[in-house]
Design a protein around this motif. Structure first.
Motif, mmCIF file in Angstrom:
data_model
loop_
_atom_site.group_PDB
_atom_site.id
_atom_site.type_symbol
_atom_site.label_atom_id
_atom_site.label_comp_id
_atom_site.label_asym_id
_atom_site.label_seq_id
_atom_site.Cartn_x
_atom_site.Cartn_y
_atom_site.Cartn_z
ATOM 1 N N ILE A 4 0.851 -1.188 0.000
ATOM 2 C CA ILE A 4 0.000 0.000 0.000
ATOM 3 C C ILE A 4 0.884 1.235 0.000
ATOM 4 N N SER A 5 0.448 2.265 -0.690
ATOM 5 C CA SER A 5 1.241 3.492 -0.794
ATOM 6 C C SER A 5 1.130 4.307 0.490
ATOM 7 N N PRO A 6 2.164 5.093 0.827
ATOM 8 C CA PRO A 6 2.173 5.830 2.110
ATOM 9 C C PRO A 6 1.428 7.162 2.015
ATOM 10 N N GLY A 7 0.113 7.111 1.863
ATOM 11 C CA GLY A 7 -0.699 8.321 1.834
ATOM 12 C C GLY A 7 -1.444 8.518 3.140
ATOM 13 N N PHE A 8 -2.199 9.618 3.221
ATOM 14 C CA PHE A 8 -2.932 9.919 4.448
ATOM 15 C C PHE A 8 -4.045 8.903 4.683
ATOM 16 N N GLY A 9 -4.875 8.659 3.640
ATOM 17 C CA GLY A 9 -5.960 7.698 3.809
ATOM 18 C C GLY A 9 -5.457 6.293 4.055
ATOM 19 N N ASN A 10 -4.386 5.896 3.351
ATOM 20 C CA ASN A 10 -3.838 4.555 3.570
ATOM 21 C C ASN A 10 -3.230 4.415 4.964
ATOM 22 N N SER A 11 -2.620 5.491 5.483
ATOM 23 C CA SER A 11 -2.109 5.444 6.861
ATOM 24 C C SER A 11 -3.257 5.257 7.853
ATOM 25 N N LEU A 12 -4.379 5.932 7.608
ATOM 26 C CA LEU A 12 -5.560 5.725 8.463
ATOM 27 C C LEU A 12 -6.022 4.271 8.409
ATOM 28 N N LEU A 13 -6.010 3.686 7.208
ATOM 29 C CA LEU A 13 -6.453 2.291 7.071
ATOM 30 C C LEU A 13 -5.537 1.336 7.825
ATOM 31 N N ILE A 14 -4.224 1.525 7.703
ATOM 32 C CA ILE A 14 -3.288 0.645 8.424
ATOM 33 C C ILE A 14 -3.478 0.783 9.936
ATOM 34 N N LEU A 15 -3.616 2.032 10.407
ATOM 35 C CA LEU A 15 -3.824 2.244 11.838
ATOM 36 C C LEU A 15 -5.124 1.606 12.302
ATOM 37 N N PHE A 16 -6.180 1.677 11.466
ATOM 38 C CA PHE A 16 -7.462 1.080 11.841
ATOM 39 C C PHE A 16 -7.345 -0.443 11.932
ATOM 40 N N LEU A 17 -6.690 -1.075 10.944
ATOM 41 C CA LEU A 17 -6.525 -2.530 10.988
ATOM 42 C C LEU A 17 -5.723 -2.955 12.208
ATOM 43 N N ARG A 18 -4.706 -2.181 12.532
ATOM 44 C CA ARG A 18 -3.906 -2.495 13.712
ATOM 45 C C ARG A 18 -4.714 -2.337 14.995
ATOM 46 N N MET A 19 -5.542 -1.279 15.069
ATOM 47 C CA MET A 19 -6.331 -1.041 16.276
ATOM 48 C C MET A 19 -7.447 -2.066 16.443
ATOM 49 N N VAL A 20 -7.888 -2.687 15.338
ATOM 50 C CA VAL A 20 -8.883 -3.763 15.473
ATOM 51 C C VAL A 20 -8.309 -4.908 16.303
ATOM 52 N N VAL A 21 -7.061 -5.289 15.999
ATOM 53 C CA VAL A 21 -6.411 -6.360 16.767
ATOM 54 C C VAL A 21 -6.134 -5.899 18.199
ATOM 55 N N VAL A 22 -5.687 -4.651 18.352
ATOM 56 C CA VAL A 22 -5.381 -4.139 19.689
ATOM 57 C C VAL A 22 -6.630 -4.120 20.558
ATOM 58 N N MET A 23 -7.752 -3.619 20.008
ATOM 59 C CA MET A 23 -8.977 -3.539 20.804
ATOM 60 C C MET A 23 -9.591 -4.918 21.052
ATOM 61 N N ALA A 24 -9.224 -5.913 20.241
ATOM 62 C CA ALA A 24 -9.718 -7.264 20.493
ATOM 63 C C ALA A 24 -8.972 -7.938 21.643
ATOM 64 N N LEU A 25 -7.671 -7.613 21.803
ATOM 65 C CA LEU A 25 -6.853 -8.287 22.820
ATOM 66 C C LEU A 25 -6.540 -7.403 24.021
ATOM 67 N N MET A 26 -6.613 -6.077 23.850
ATOM 68 C CA MET A 26 -6.230 -5.188 24.944
ATOM 69 C C MET A 26 -7.110 -5.357 26.185
ATOM 70 N N PRO A 27 -8.446 -5.536 26.069
ATOM 71 C CA PRO A 27 -9.232 -5.759 27.297
ATOM 72 C C PRO A 27 -8.764 -6.976 28.089
ATOM 73 N N ILE A 28 -8.387 -8.057 27.396
ATOM 74 C CA ILE A 28 -7.900 -9.245 28.105
ATOM 75 C C ILE A 28 -6.579 -8.937 28.793
ATOM 76 N N LEU A 29 -5.689 -8.271 28.065
ATOM 77 C CA LEU A 29 -4.386 -7.940 28.631
ATOM 78 C C LEU A 29 -4.518 -6.974 29.804
ATOM 79 N N ALA A 30 -5.402 -5.977 29.676
ATOM 80 C CA ALA A 30 -5.599 -5.013 30.763
ATOM 81 C C ALA A 30 -6.168 -5.697 32.006
ATOM 82 N N THR A 31 -7.069 -6.660 31.809
ATOM 83 C CA THR A 31 -7.637 -7.380 32.962
ATOM 84 C C THR A 31 -6.571 -8.215 33.667
ATOM 85 N N LEU A 32 -5.657 -8.818 32.892
ATOM 86 C CA LEU A 32 -4.592 -9.608 33.511
ATOM 87 C C LEU A 32 -3.603 -8.732 34.272
#
Length: 549
Positions: free
Chosen positions: A268-296
């Motif tokens: 993917i090219s390093p543009g503003f919209g593509n950077s938003l997309l990469i950050l969103f995909l990364r945050m999907v995984v973070v928000m799926a596992l972060m509650p478990i990690l925070a509880t531990l």
């Protein structure tokens, strides 16, 4: 035809009446002639008159019959013409009906073919999406298993260290003061376990704008060593995160050589919209596992979140959401910077944020910088200038350098708001809410209509690889966060932040080893100066409490 027949019958009746009237007039004239003029006429004249009247009647009858025949023929012709017109109109209507039927049949076949094609495409997309979701679920399970194993090992290590410390305490004299005992990690005051909560960068607690902490009891040497190792591993994971992000971005048409063994093309090219997309995909995984990690890591995290929501503390909410917004901007800018300039240079320029933090703390809180901090700021500024590309900024270097500076400035805002917010809220729920804010900001930004040069542009053939890359970045984020959290618990925030200053050097080193990003001598010198300046600020912060005491 009925109307014509009725009209002819009416004409016939009228003509018969006229005939009768003429006959009556003839008889009247005959009677008058006989009475007035020919009273003495003979029988021959009467016969002639009668013959004349009969002849006249016959001629009138023939004329009427001929007229009736003509009218009947004309009515028949009019009926035939009207019938022909009706047949022509009926034929035209039938032809139009046939044309409409053909058009409807063609439209129906086209629509059915289109719907079948769409159904096939939707089926293929659904199957592809289900496969990708199953892969993400498998990655999530693997990440959970890895995190659970790591947490169990760390718990076992903590338990062993606590047993050793309890044994040492039992062997010490009873006259030892209670304040000299080592507190468990969850009971140490003013500690920031989430100080390096930036998901993509080697962030440490700000070396400025923080109030001196009271001295704590010394920790066992083995525990400090474990903490330093964990802090170094956290910096390594963050550096690998930055290099992986560089591999994910398509900065040139030629594929990039990985570890000198195989080639890999960016996705993917390093543009503003593509950077938003990469950050969103990364945050999907973070928000799926972060509650478990925070509880531990912090079991009462959800009680704190509930109290935070029910407190209606607008100032604290503004600090939490504001810190998430600044971190969101910092991540987007650093993605753009890494996509346009070498990774080591981008991270080196990003590390100007302590300068912004010092100046902002001086303006907002009156925290006047010390001489050590001023010298460190000058060293960091000089290193940032030396790290710029030699010969001036050309091509995409202008965009990359500007984005790296913007990332450092916005990250300084995140650091200041985090330090103010964690005074009322524990760092782990604070970080969880900040991550949720980043997730929301990413989703809202992607739904906005962006200009064509800033919109999301993704090749459909690389969607699977992009999802896998986002999952890998999310796992790197959580692993780094977990390692840094335990590093601060074992070694303390000051020592962990000192190890965190190796981020630019490690990023440049991994960029050289993994993707062959070479830096010039003056850039390595600038990187070293920036690292030295940030290290000086961290050491000044660590020894400041002792001087105050």
């Amino acid at each position: 035809m009925n109307q014509d027949l009725k009209r002819l019958q009416t004409e016939k009746s009228r003509l018969e009446e006229e005939i009768e009237e003429l006959q009556a007039r003839a008889q009247h004239l005959k009677s008058q002639q006989l009475d007035s003029i020919f009273l003495s006429s003979n029988h021959h004249q009467q016969l002639a008159t009668q013959e004349l009247a009969q002849a006249l009647a016959l001629q009138l009858r023939e004329f009427l019959n001929q007229r009736l025949e003509e009218l009947a023929a004309q009515a028949h012709q009019d009926a035939i013409a009207a019938n022909d017109r009706s047949l022509n109109a009926l034929n035209a209507a039938q032809e139009q009906h046939q044309n409409a039927h053909r058009l409807l049949a063609s439209l129906e076949s086209t629509l059915s073919l289109t719907f079948q094609t769409l159904q096939q495409d939707l089926g293929s997309y659904q199957s592809s999406l289900s496969q990708q979701l199953s892969r993400m679920y498998n990655l999530e399970q693997q990440g959970e298993a890895i995190l659970e194993a790591l947490v169990n090992r760390l718990r076992e290590q903590i338990r062993k260290e606590s047993l050793v410390s309890q044994t040492v305490e039992l062997e010490e004299p009873r006259s030892e003061s209670p304040s000299s005992r080592v507190l468990p990690p969850t009971q140490r005051p003013n500690q920031l376990p989430a100080s390096r909560s930036s998901p993509a960068l080697p962030v440490k607690p700000s070396p400025v704008a923080s109030s001196p902490q009271p001295p704590s009891a010394p920790k066992p040497t083995s525990q400090i060593q474990i903490g330093l190792v964990l802090a170094f591993l956290s910096a390594v994971v963050l550096s690998l995160f930055n290099v992986s992000l560089k591999i994910l971005l398509r900065t040139s048409p030629e594929p990039r050589t990985i570890l000198g063994m195989f080639q890999l093309q960016g996705l993917i090219s390093p543009g503003f919209g593509n950077s938003l997309l990469i950050l969103f995909l990364r945050m999907v995984v973070v928000m799926a596992l972060m509650p478990i990690l925070a509880t531990l890591l912090y079991p009462p995290v959800w009680q704190d979140v509930r109290r935070f929501i029910q407190s209606q503390d607008r100032a604290l909410m503004a600090k939490v959401v504001g810190s998430g917004f600044f971190l969101f901007l910092s991540q987007v800018f650093i993605y753009i910077a890494i996509g346009n300039i070498p990774t080591g240079i981008a991270i080196t320029i990003f590390f100007i944020y302590p300068i912004v933090t010092v100046l902002a703390s001086w303006g907002l809180f009156g925290d006047r910088p010390t001489l050590t901090r001023v010298i460190a700021m000058l060293v960091i500024g000089s290193g940032g200038i030396l790290a710029l590309p030699a010969g001036g900024v050309q091509g995409n270097f202008g965009v990359g350098v500007s984005a790296a500076i913007a990332a450092g400035v916005t990250f300084a805002g995140y650091v200041l708001l985090t330090q103010m917010g964690t005074k009322k809220l524990h760092p782990i729920p604070f970080t969880l809410i900040a991550f949720a804010s980043i997730f929301v900001f990413c989703g809202l930004s992607l739904m906005l209509p962006l200009p064509p040069n800033m919109s999301v542009v993704v090749d459909p053939t690389v969607r699977t690889g992009l999802l896998i890359g986002g999952a890998i970045l999310g796992v790197f984020t959580l692993v780094s966060y977990l390692l840094n959290n335990f590093a601060i618990r074992f070694a303390g925030a000051a020592l962990a932040s000192i190890i965190g200053t190796s981020g630019p050097a490690l990023t440049a080193l991994f960029g050289l080893l993994i993707i062959g990003e070479t830096l010039k001598t003056q850039q390595w010198l600038g990187l070293g100066l920036v690292t030295l300046g940030v290290l000086g600020m961290s050491l000044e912060r660590m020894f400041a409490p002792k001087k105050a005491t």
